[in-house]
Motif scaffolding. Sequence first.
Motif, PDB file in Angstrom:
ATOM      1  N   LEU A 170      21.779 -13.057 -14.189  1.00  0.00           N
ATOM      2  CA  LEU A 170      20.879 -13.565 -14.702  1.00  0.00           C
ATOM      3  C   LEU A 170      20.299 -13.514 -15.803  1.00  0.00           C
ATOM      4  N   ASP A 171      19.786 -14.413 -16.820  1.00  0.00           N
ATOM      5  CA  ASP A 171      19.373 -14.401 -17.950  1.00  0.00           C
ATOM      6  C   ASP A 171      18.295 -14.730 -17.749  1.00  0.00           C
ATOM      7  N   GLY A 172      17.119 -14.709 -17.024  1.00  0.00           N
ATOM      8  CA  GLY A 172      15.545 -14.561 -16.691  1.00  0.00           C
ATOM      9  C   GLY A 172      14.780 -15.252 -15.943  1.00  0.00           C
ATOM     10  N   LEU A 193      12.944 -10.032 -10.201  1.00  0.00           N
ATOM     11  CA  LEU A 193      13.863  -9.009 -10.906  1.00  0.00           C
ATOM     12  C   LEU A 193      15.550  -8.464 -10.419  1.00  0.00           C
ATOM     13  N   LYS A 194      15.415  -8.521  -8.993  1.00  0.00           N
ATOM     14  CA  LYS A 194      16.249  -7.983  -8.196  1.00  0.00           C
ATOM     15  C   LYS A 194      17.053  -9.079  -8.561  1.00  0.00           C
ATOM     16  N   PHE A 245       6.433 -11.291  -5.837  1.00  0.00           N
ATOM     17  CA  PHE A 245       7.612 -12.109  -6.735  1.00  0.00           C
ATOM     18  C   PHE A 245       8.070 -11.625  -7.963  1.00  0.00           C
ATOM     19  N   ILE A 246       7.827 -10.499  -8.722  1.00  0.00           N
ATOM     20  CA  ILE A 246       8.632 -10.030 -10.005  1.00  0.00           C
ATOM     21  C   ILE A 246       9.338  -9.235  -9.876  1.00  0.00           C
ATOM     22  N   ALA A 247       9.030  -8.130  -8.235  1.00  0.00           N
ATOM     23  CA  ALA A 247      10.386  -7.533  -7.482  1.00  0.00           C
ATOM     24  C   ALA A 247      11.415  -8.157  -7.609  1.00  0.00           C
ATOM     25  N   ALA A 281       5.636  -8.102 -19.181  1.00  0.00           N
ATOM     26  CA  ALA A 281       5.887  -6.176 -18.924  1.00  0.00           C
ATOM     27  C   ALA A 281       7.099  -5.858 -18.633  1.00  0.00           C
ATOM     28  N   ALA A 282       6.711  -6.118 -16.657  1.00  0.00           N
ATOM     29  CA  ALA A 282       7.931  -5.814 -15.856  1.00  0.00           C
ATOM     30  C   ALA A 282       9.742  -6.034 -16.565  1.00  0.00           C
TER      31      ALA A 282
END
Length: 401
Positions: free
Chosen positions: A147-149, A139-140, A134-136, A188-189
């Motif tokens: 985008l901003d988040g 972020l991609k 999910f994080i990867a 953290a990521a």
Amino acid sequence: MRAKLIPLVAALAVSPAMASEVVGYYPGWKHESFPVASVDASRLTMALYAFVDLCWDGKHGNPEPSVNYVAACQEPLNGALAWRDEAADGANLRALVALKKQHPQFKVVISVGGWDWSNRFSNVAASAPARANFIASSLKTVRKYGLDGVDLDWEYPGEAGVPCVAGEVCARPEDRQNFITWVRELRAAFDAAGKQDGKHYTITIAAGANGNYVGDGAWVKELARSLDWINIMAYDYHMPWEKNTGHHSALYADPKDPVTANGFYASRSVQRYLGAGVAADKLVLGVPFYGYGWKGCAAGPDGDGQYQACAGGVSDGINGGNSYGYAQLQGKGKRYWNAAASAPYLYNAENGVWITYEDPQSLKEKVRYIKQQKLRGAMFWELSADDSEHHLLRTLWDGMK
């Protein structure tokens, strides 16, 4: 639960830049009837793009028969983002991001989940590999579209709003702790990526407003450490499947309301979070840009249908349902004002239709409350429900300025 120390850079990253957020959801599936060109980005600090799903076992879509949408994932990894319509969603996001050029205060964030698409959250939160996927994937996507988040709309940890089919798992006792772990890893990521990209990536959540969600408060206090803020969904306190009418987003308690003792009103929801130790500047008060209607409602002793028995929900609202956008309310009935609850309502004595909704007067009261409590700002569901003159959005923006 044991408090965790946050690195100084992370603590600074999530400290508030302003105390006047005006955050609105953009419903991506309505892009044909409400194109991005209709968005007034000059009066928004953030648009939450609704909704993106999570992939599980190569599929996305709610594993529940009444929600008839299950499709293959574009990125078939457990926990990766899954799009409703990748081409349309991508075009919408690019158009929203383009608005940032003229409106530097405006940000665009993807909202993951929602009522229909929260059923895979428990699985993802419980799996370290799925959380990493999910994080990867997030972020991609954030980098791809500028985008901003990310906003996580899990309804709800520990208690799935829409039940699963037999054999599926949609909720676990450890969901809350897993959610804390998930968001901590995401923070953290995103902070590491932000250092590389020279910007701050926001992480927000949509959170329940009742006591069941907050619980003893310890978990939301811990969760908030890794969040920019929490959007409290302070609405739907009364729904049209109930037998009697009631205000679905009252600001304060009305002693005449039979469920007042349950704390079903916005100011009580805010106080739950403050009482849990969540900082005021990490709380955003959610308000509805829609209303609900009942039919066949008795006039009652005051002749206004308030808290009276009805025959059920109306069926002439949005998409034939029982909800109304603000623009649809013209001529639906006589307007009344409940001073105790700070809530307007409509009643048509001829056909017995009673409607609970939000209007500029009630929003001004909520803005006043936000400022009194020093909250981060206001969030609303959703942009297409306002009228063509943006009266509700204008009220929020002007009040927050």
